[in-house]
Design a protein around this motif. Structure first.
Motif, short mmCIF file in Angstrom:
data_model
loop_
_atom_site.label_atom_id
_atom_site.label_comp_id
_atom_site.label_asym_id
_atom_site.label_seq_id
_atom_site.Cartn_x
_atom_site.Cartn_y
_atom_site.Cartn_z
N TRP A 107 0.80 -1.22 0.00
CA TRP A 107 0.00 0.00 0.00
C TRP A 107 0.84 1.27 0.00
N THR A 112 1.71 2.51 -5.50
CA THR A 112 0.38 2.66 -6.09
C THR A 112 0.24 3.94 -6.89
N TRP A 120 -2.29 4.62 4.78
CA TRP A 120 -1.15 3.69 4.66
C TRP A 120 -0.68 3.26 6.04
N ARG A 123 -3.21 0.95 7.70
CA ARG A 123 -3.20 -0.39 7.13
C ARG A 123 -2.03 -1.21 7.67
#
Length: 212
Positions: A107, A112, A120, A123
């Motif tokens: 991520w 990305t 981020w 996560r």
């Protein structure tokens, strides 16, 4: 005959709890700092915030890796901490380290090309938490972050996570029962998600079952 339990001096039992949670807390604090700084600024400022977030996440992952040293937390603690809510050991700690590294890469805004640095950080914190925390409500966080999991099948899983989270807070609940409820919730979450979170959920579930 029963052997009296002695609390370590200097609140060493609480120290172990804080040590086990440090990587997760560092990710959460970084997410809060990124949110306070704001990301809707110039491209240069957003890049600076992203770099600072990445450095802090690397620091959290490094701390998680240090737990795996022969003299680290994985070797020092054999029983669950925090009333059985936190597991420390070679398997679960190593799984958390691998999942944290995977989420840090998967991520990353650099990979990305877009995305929020605060999300981020959250996560990575979630990936680090799944194998080590007996918190069924983490399944709700997984469902909320999986855009393709929206639908009626998410509601029973969310309801299960809420009920299981309430049960694990009962004083009479044993550590084994707490982790059983967490495992059941992770199984239901795995069946509901269809995105990249299936891998971390499956790994956390497998590590939890094998470490029983």
């Amino acid at each position: 005959m029963p052997v009296p339990q002695v609390t370590p001096p200097g609140h060493l039992d609480q120290h172990g709890l804080l040590v086990a949670l440090t990587p997760i807390l560092l990710c959460l604090v970084t997410a809060l700092a990124v949110w306070v700084l704001g990301e809707r600024r110039s491209p240069r400022q957003r890049t600076t915030v992203g770099v600072l977030a990445g450095l802090n996440l690397l620091g959290a992952l490094l701390l998680q890796g240090l737990f795996l040293l022969p003299w680290g937390a994985a070797a020092a603690y054999h029983d669950a901490l925090g009333g059985g809510a936190i597991r420390v050991g070679w398997l679960v700690t190593g799984t958390a380290f691998l999942l944290g590294g995977w989420s840090l890469w998967f991520w990353s805004p650099l990979r990305t090309g877009s995305g929020s640095a605060a999300r981020w950080c959250l996560r990575v914190a979630l990936a680090l938490s799944l194998p080590v925390l007996a918190v069924p409500a983490l399944g709700i966080a997984v469902l909320a972050d999986d855009a393709r999991a929206a639908g009626r099948r998410c509601f029973p899983v969310a309801a299960l996570a809420v009920v299981a989270s309430a049960l694990v807070l009962l004083p009479s609940m044993t550590p084994e029962h707490r982790w059983l409820l967490t495992a059941v919730t992770l199984m239901a979450t795995y069946a509901a998600v269809v995105g990249p979170w299936r891998l971390p959920v499956a790994a956390a579930l497998l590590a939890g079952v094998l470490s029983w």
